[in-house]
Write a protein that holds these residues in place. Structure first.
Motif, mmCIF file in Angstrom:
data_model
loop_
_atom_site.group_PDB
_atom_site.id
_atom_site.type_symbol
_atom_site.label_atom_id
_atom_site.label_comp_id
_atom_site.label_asym_id
_atom_site.label_seq_id
_atom_site.Cartn_x
_atom_site.Cartn_y
_atom_site.Cartn_z
ATOM 1 N N SER A 147 0.825 -1.205 0.000
ATOM 2 C CA SER A 147 0.000 0.000 0.000
ATOM 3 C C SER A 147 0.858 1.254 0.000
ATOM 4 C CB SER A 147 -0.926 0.001 1.218
ATOM 5 O OG SER A 147 -0.184 -0.027 2.424
ATOM 6 N N LEU A 190 2.200 1.533 -3.674
ATOM 7 C CA LEU A 190 1.166 1.825 -4.665
ATOM 8 C C LEU A 190 0.466 3.158 -4.418
ATOM 9 C CD1 LEU A 190 -0.488 -1.667 -5.241
ATOM 10 C CD2 LEU A 190 1.334 -0.530 -6.523
ATOM 11 N N ARG A 224 1.799 5.903 -4.381
ATOM 12 C CA ARG A 224 2.422 6.868 -5.290
ATOM 13 C C ARG A 224 2.240 6.484 -6.756
ATOM 14 N NH1 ARG A 224 6.203 10.334 -2.984
ATOM 15 N NH2 ARG A 224 6.513 10.041 -0.741
ATOM 16 N N LEU A 225 1.701 5.276 -6.985
ATOM 17 C CA LEU A 225 1.645 4.794 -8.368
ATOM 18 C C LEU A 225 0.229 4.620 -8.899
ATOM 19 C CD1 LEU A 225 4.447 2.066 -8.138
ATOM 20 C CD2 LEU A 225 4.667 4.433 -8.927
ATOM 21 N N LEU A 226 -0.688 4.147 -8.054
ATOM 22 C CA LEU A 226 -2.027 3.813 -8.535
ATOM 23 C C LEU A 226 -3.036 4.880 -8.142
ATOM 24 C CD1 LEU A 226 -2.418 -0.014 -7.815
ATOM 25 C CD2 LEU A 226 -1.792 1.107 -9.956
ATOM 26 N N PRO A 227 -3.967 5.199 -9.025
ATOM 27 C CA PRO A 227 -5.069 6.098 -8.654
ATOM 28 C C PRO A 227 -6.016 5.367 -7.713
ATOM 29 C CG PRO A 227 -5.378 5.270 -10.875
ATOM 30 C CD PRO A 227 -4.018 4.810 -10.451
ATOM 31 N N ARG A 234 -9.192 4.701 -7.653
ATOM 32 C CA ARG A 234 -10.182 3.765 -8.175
ATOM 33 C C ARG A 234 -9.562 2.400 -8.449
ATOM 34 N NH1 ARG A 234 -14.330 5.994 -12.518
ATOM 35 N NH2 ARG A 234 -14.688 7.258 -10.656
ATOM 36 N N VAL A 235 -8.360 2.401 -9.015
ATOM 37 C CA VAL A 235 -7.683 1.137 -9.290
ATOM 38 C C VAL A 235 -7.289 0.451 -7.983
ATOM 39 C CG1 VAL A 235 -5.700 0.055 -10.393
ATOM 40 C CG2 VAL A 235 -6.871 1.969 -11.513
ATOM 41 N N ALA A 236 -6.770 1.242 -7.038
ATOM 42 C CA ALA A 236 -6.350 0.664 -5.763
ATOM 43 C C ALA A 236 -7.537 0.077 -5.006
ATOM 44 C CB ALA A 236 -5.661 1.725 -4.918
ATOM 45 N N VAL A 251 -8.061 -3.266 -6.326
ATOM 46 C CA VAL A 251 -7.045 -4.197 -5.831
ATOM 47 C C VAL A 251 -7.379 -4.640 -4.413
ATOM 48 C CG1 VAL A 251 -4.618 -4.435 -5.188
ATOM 49 C CG2 VAL A 251 -5.235 -3.280 -7.318
ATOM 50 N N TYR A 273 -3.568 2.643 2.343
ATOM 51 C CA TYR A 273 -3.471 3.304 1.036
ATOM 52 C C TYR A 273 -4.341 4.556 1.006
ATOM 53 C CZ TYR A 273 -4.435 4.363 -3.843
ATOM 54 O OH TYR A 273 -4.600 5.023 -5.036
ATOM 55 N N ARG A 324 -3.282 8.550 0.544
ATOM 56 C CA ARG A 324 -3.816 9.344 -0.557
ATOM 57 C C ARG A 324 -4.769 10.448 -0.080
ATOM 58 N NH1 ARG A 324 -2.256 8.051 -5.934
ATOM 59 N NH2 ARG A 324 -3.795 9.678 -6.327
#
Length: 766
Positions: A68, A71, A73-76, A78-80, A83, A147, A151
């Protein structure tokens, strides 16, 4: 946009502070989020501590945290979210697939109904392979919560973490401490997160911290109030068996509202917790007609939690004869008539067939006991055929230790946190026992000889068996049965906790009356080729004395529902109530087994040592019948817990900060004394600072931007020439950069005189 205009609030909330420079509210929001995560992970830890798998859980959670963090820093979002949901659903699906008992029931209505039942207070510890469930499920909410916090989606992060905690609250696995800490942390995440996104300051964060402290302490105080005087009963109050009262007689014959031994043993579905002082209910529950009498088995629990027992696995509908024990047995037929509404269905062990029960009205638990689907009303009759093991000491000694793998896995379980000294004491007690049977006899005898019987004992802190063996001098049947089972497990002997009723009061050759005060707990030990054999390590004499005393007190008070026509006739004839018909479950009674079962005469205590240990001063006659009315505040020393301590510390820090106590103390010390240094300029500066402290107390603090001379001139009359002289020397030291030693000493002396005069004025009350 015109200069000086303000951004709309909605727009300002989407502006995130620069990475690497967290604001004070964000720091508090993240810390609160970590506390929320720790709250629900603490429940996961306690689950696997009981059944094993702590290392696997730690690895899975650590991986979720790392994933977490990366990710974030990498995933938006909605995608996270996808996941995280996939992790949670995949973990639950993996658990179902890896537990064979679920294969033919997954996604059926019955499976969903069973799962929904856990949301009504049934512990997750009743799950089969709860260790696998915890390792599979824990990473999902951990990943999502952390996560989302990273964010800055504080609302969703609080929702996910709070939802996981809420599940454990519904199942009863999250205690009061965890619930308060977790729920308060979820609210703190929302509060501090909102402040951060709206540009809040440290002062706002401080105020939210004060709200946290107030919430925790208020909840702690409300929890400590004893509104009923006797504490909550483990069950309800409808008069059913296992529920305090007299079986529907308005509470007569109960204990005045406090918990009874019967409630603690039979009121919960597959769970027995060790409680504190407890009473006995003399209310009649059953009339039993049988050619042989014995202990009436109502259930067995396999999973020791350190605080009590839980039965893993659910219950299946009774659909026909059950498997008998693997070796020689004697068939015993019993007919039970309920004299009150009851929620249990006891029978002699081991029940194999039920008669006169409506189809679909009986269940069979995972440990082989009978249970009604719904409470049985008064006047209901059911008949059970049981295959009672034919006990023989020689055969049990020769049974060996070739236990089935399923028995080893289920009935040798102990929490990883069980103190090692419990096993050491068990080895000392068992000594050179050559067989599991000899070890069981040794443990039972030692407990009877070394621990007294009393219903008036406090709930032990920490591990129950550790406390009973090393900190308590007495207890009641729950303590004895738990200690024996755990000690035997530590020796590698499969054992479990059993509960039900002792035989009751004999009213005819083939009939006994069973009351609530006959509720009892004992230990069952597994022997290859013989199955589960009962042992009772509780001293018999003191237990019977407590039961007789309670019954006599209830009769003297004219309580209703405590006698049948037959027992009332015995009482009216002044015939002493016989002791409970003993049975085969004392540690060393096997020579008298057949005589007990066939004649029903009271059996002797195992041997002279046991008889001596059973009597004397160890008995408590009437348990915990006295109940104080009203409410009372908790003893602050006895009731302090970790949450209160943490809240108190946080509140103390916030109070000190809010009231500036440290600063005031420092300024007071600094004001009273000044020693010269090697730097005259520094001495003058410090002298002026002392003067400023003094003037702030006598008049007002210096305003921001106000020069020293403006400050002194504005105060006017409170000052004299010495104060103005200190200001003059201060300006010289700061603007010219040079000041003599004599001038510095003069500044110190002037302030010392002013401070001394101020102290004299205060002593005179001016």
């Amino acid at each position: 946009m015109t200069p000086g205009s303000r951004l709309p609030v909605a727009a300002s909330r989407v502006v995130e502070p620069p990475v690497g420079r967290p604001t004070v509210p964000r720091t508090f929001a993240l810390l609160s989020g970590l506390t929320l995560i720790a709250a629900f992970l603490g429940v996961f830890y306690r689950l696997v501590d009981v059944v094993g798998g702590v290392a696997w859980l730690a690895g899975a959670v650590a991986a979720a945290f790392l994933l977490s963090t990366v990710l974030a820093r990498l995933l938006p979002p909605r995608v996270a979210l996808g996941v995280g949901v996939a992790m949670l659903a995949g973990g639950a699906g993996l658990y179902v697939l890896l537990v064979p008992e679920h294969h033919d029931r997954v996604l059926t209505v019955e499976f969903l109904v069973d799962f929904a039942a856990y949301l009504t207070g049934i512990s997750v510890l009743q799950f089969l392979r709860v260790d696998l469930w915890a390792v599979a499920v824990a990473p999902g909410p951990t990943f999502l919560t952390w996560y989302l916090l990273l964010r800055r989606r504080y609302d969703l992060g609080s929702l996910v973490g709070g939802g996981m905690l809420g599940f454990f609250v519904l199942t009863g696995d999250a205690g009061w401490t965890t619930t308060v800490v977790g729920s308060t942390s979820a609210l703190a995440v929302l509060g501090f997160g909102t402040l951060e996104l709206a540009g809040g300051t440290g002062r706002h964060a401080e105020r939210l911290g004060g709200v946290f402290v107030g919430t925790v302490l208020a909840a702690r105080t409300l929890r400590g109030l004893d509104w009923g005087g006797g504490g909550a009963s483990p069950g309800g109050s409808d008069g059913s068996a296992g529920v305090e009262g007299s079986g529907g007689s308005g509470g007569s014959g109960g204990t005045g509202g406090g918990p009874t031994l019967e409630t603690s043993l039979t009121a919960t579905d597959g769970r027995v917790d060790v409680v504190g002082p407890i009473g006995l209910s003399p209310a009649v529950r059953f009339t039993v007609t049988a050619d042989r009498v014995g202990y009436w088995h109502a259930g067995a629990l396999d999973r020791y939690t350190g605080r009590g027992w839980i039965r893993s696995g659910g219950a299946a509908p009774y659909e026909g004869p059950l498997d008998p024990p693997p070796a020689g047995t004697t068939t015993v037929e019993q007919t039970f008539r309920t004299e009150a509404s009851v929620a249990v269905m006891p029978a002699a062990w081991k029940p194999v067939r039920v008669r006169e029960a409506p189809a679909g009205s009986v269940r069979v638990t995972s440990t082989g006991a009978l249970a009604p689907v719904d409470s049985l009303p008064a006047g209901r009759t059911y008949t059970v055929l049981s295959e009672v093991p034919d006990l023989d000491a020689g055969r049990l000694r020769e049974a060996g230790t070739d236990y089935p793998p399923a028995v080893r896995e289920r009935y040798l379980q102990l929490p990883a946190s069980t103190p090692e000294r419990v096993a050491r004491r068990a080895r000392e007690v068992a000594g050179g026992a050559a067989t599991p049977y000899d070890a069981a006899r040794a443990v039972g005898r030692w407990l009877q000889a070394n621990r007294g019987y009393s219903l008036d004992v406090e709930r032990p802190a920490g591990d129950v068996v550790d406390a009973f063996l090393f900190g308590m001098e007495r207890g009641y049947c729950v303590h004895f049965a738990t200690a024996m089972a755990v000690m035997l497990r530590s020796l590698g002997v499969p054992a479990r906790f059993a509960n039900g009723y002792t035989p009751g009061e004999r009213v005819a050759e083939d009939r006994v009356v069973v009351r609530g005060l006959d509720a009892h707990a004992w230990t069952e030990v597994h022997f290859p080729g013989a199955g589960w054999i009962p042992f009772d390590p509780t001293p018999a004499g003191p237990r019977r004395a407590a039961e007789r005393s309670r019954l006599e007190a209830a009769r003297s008070a004219g309580a209703e529902g405590i006698d049948t026509e037959a027992t009332r006739a015995r009482a009216d004839a002044a015939t002493p109530a016989p002791e409970n018909v003993s049975t085969v479950v004392t540690p060393d009674p096997l020579a008298a087994v057949e005589a007990n079962l066939s004649s029903g005469t009271p059996s002797p205590v195992a041997d002279e040592r046991t008889a001596t240990a059973a009597g004397g001063e160890n008995a408590t006659a009437d348990g915990a019948d006295a109940v104080s009315p009203g409410w009372r505040l908790p003893d602050p020393l006895a009731e302090v817990d970790r949450v209160t301590l943490v809240a108190g510390l946080v509140g103390g820090v916030l109070g000190v900060r809010r009231l500036r106590l440290v600063e005031h103390a420092y300024r007071s010390v600094r004001l009273r004394h000044q020693s010269p240094t090697d730097s005259p300029a520094d001495d003058v500066t410090r002298a002026f600072e002392r003067l400023e402290i003094l003037l702030s107390r006598r008049a007002r603090p210096r305003e921001p931007g106000e020069t020293p001379r403006q400050y002194v001139d504005a105060l006017g009359s409170p000052l004299d020439r010495r104060a103005r002289r200190v200001v003059e020397l201060y300006e010289r030291a700061n603007y010219s950069g040079t000041v003599s030693r004599e001038a510095a000493d003069e500044a110190i002396r002037c302030v010392d005189e002013l401070v001394g005069e101020r102290r004299s004025d205060r002593r005179r009350g001016r």
